[in-house]
Write an enzyme that holds these catalytic residues in place. Structure first.
Site, PDB file in Angstrom:
ATOM      1  N   LYS A 270      -9.992   2.052  -1.720  1.00 29.50           N
ATOM      2  CA  LYS A 270     -10.088   1.658  -0.308  1.00 29.50           C
ATOM      3  C   LYS A 270     -11.383   2.197   0.304  1.00 29.50           C
ATOM      4  O   LYS A 270     -11.670   3.384   0.235  1.00 29.50           O
ATOM      5  CB  LYS A 270      -8.871   2.190   0.443  1.00 29.50           C
ATOM      6  CG  LYS A 270      -8.710   1.666   1.858  1.00 29.50           C
ATOM      7  CD  LYS A 270      -7.390   2.154   2.449  1.00 29.50           C
ATOM      8  CE  LYS A 270      -7.148   1.611   3.836  1.00 29.50           C
ATOM      9  NZ  LYS A 270      -5.845   2.079   4.387  1.00 29.50           N
TER      10      LYS A 270
ATOM     11  N   GLU B 183       0.840  -1.194   0.000  1.00 32.13           N
ATOM     12  CA  GLU B 183       0.000   0.000   0.000  1.00 32.13           C
ATOM     13  C   GLU B 183       0.877   1.247   0.000  1.00 32.13           C
ATOM     14  O   GLU B 183       1.847   1.348   0.757  1.00 32.13           O
ATOM     15  CB  GLU B 183      -0.890  -0.001   1.241  1.00 32.13           C
ATOM     16  CG  GLU B 183      -1.770   1.234   1.375  1.00 32.13           C
ATOM     17  CD  GLU B 183      -2.510   1.306   2.702  1.00 32.13           C
ATOM     18  OE1 GLU B 183      -3.573   1.948   2.733  1.00 32.13           O
ATOM     19  OE2 GLU B 183      -2.029   0.735   3.705  1.00 32.13           O
TER      20      GLU B 183
ATOM     21  N   CYS C  92      -5.024  -2.929   3.588  1.00 31.39           N
ATOM     22  CA  CYS C  92      -4.594  -2.636   4.957  1.00 31.39           C
ATOM     23  C   CYS C  92      -5.769  -2.633   5.941  1.00 31.39           C
ATOM     24  O   CYS C  92      -6.240  -3.679   6.360  1.00 31.39           O
ATOM     25  CB  CYS C  92      -3.817  -1.328   4.973  1.00 31.39           C
ATOM     26  SG  CYS C  92      -2.759  -1.134   6.435  1.00 31.39           S
TER      27      CYS C  92
END
Length: 291
Positions: free
Chosen positions: A122, A44, A155
């Site tokens: 995300k 990321e 994440c």
């Protein structure tokens, strides 16, 4: 022949560079190490390294991190061309991109050898990301590759069980988790949660970490990348670890997953959690809303 997929996680350490080409050279060196893998994955926001190409970058506020979006087209072209040249799928970590005037999203990309290009924004932003003017995406989507059905949990999304569950319900077998955590505690939150997602959904997950200590205003990273699976009798490692990098060392770690074994485990493993979780879903939906 068993359905097997070989994965390389590129554990990348951020450092000060002078140009985009410096980063591109490092990417290519990692991909050289991933030769023979079906898919290579980067962490990321490893592109925060590009912030260090700005004049007097150490004196700039972290809010200016969005300036790395100026390199978006070059970033796309780098991975598009490398995937084509190498005949390989590459999960290009994620990158801050301007999706409309003043709106930035943390977007993961997956490039394929025949021009394939899949994207995932995300959906759950870690609180510290708010300082980077980052907005959230709103879709969890599965991507059908020649060798596996995959999806992204970037994440912090790994810490939200519904993100992985939504992918598993779409048939995903491998979850790609590019990650950047600033502390060892943050690392273990994501790592423990990724392992939990493997167990409860009976999927594989690759946790690819960003490390390095570039210096303020950029955050430090804490990294130990891994390829994870369900913790069950069918796998050699009781802890469910298929491959694992050294702590905070820049390196590529490669492992092979067996998808047939995964589906056998769903049907007849010691713990049939994916099936049992789905069986009880109706009960959970009927819980009182105040609980």
């Amino acid at each position: 022949m068993p359905r097997e997929v070989t994965i390389t996680a590129c554990q990348y350490l951020v450092r000060e560079i002078s140009s985009f080409e410096d980063m591109a050279a490092r990417v290519r060196a990692f991909l050289d190490q991933a030769g023979g893998s079906d898919i290579a994955i980067f962490p990321e926001l490893f592109t925060i390294e590009l912030f260090t190409t700005l004049p007097a970058w150490r004196d700039r506020p972290i809010a200016e991190l969005v300036r790395i979006a100026e390199h978006t087209e070059a970033y796309h072209e780098l991975f598009r061309s490398e995937a084509r040249r190498r005949g390989q799928f590459i999960a290009a970590g994620s990158h801050l991109e301007e999706v409309s005037a003043g709106r930035y999203e943390n977007i993961a990309h997956l490039f394929g050898p025949d021009g394939e290009h899949y994207r995932h924004s995300k959906t759950h932003i870690f609180p510290a990301e708010a300082n980077w003017s980052t907005s959230e995406g709103d879709r969890m989507e599965a991507f059908e590759l020649p060798f596996a059905k995959v999806g992204f949990n970037i994440c912090y999304e790994a810490e939200i069980p519904e993100c992985a569950a939504a992918l598993a319900e779409q048939g995903v077998e491998l979850i790609l988790t590019p990650s950047a955590t600033f502390t060892e505690q943050g690392f273990w939150r994501v790592r423990h949660c990724a392992q939990s997602r493997c167990i409860e959904n009976q999927v594989y997950q690759v946790h690819c970490c960003l490390g390095g200590q570039p210096g303020a205003p950029l955050p430090d990273g804490w990294a130990r990348s891994s390829i994870l699976g369900p913790c069950d009798m069918a796998w050699d490692n009781p802890a469910g670890i298929i491959a694992e990098a050294q702590i905070n060392v820049e390196m590529a770690v490669t492992g092979t997953i067996n998808l047939d074994l995964l589906h056998e485990n769903r049907a007849s493993g010691a713990a049939t959690t994916f099936k049992d979780r789905r069986r009880r879903a109706r009960l959970y939906r009927n819980w009182p809303s105040h609980l």
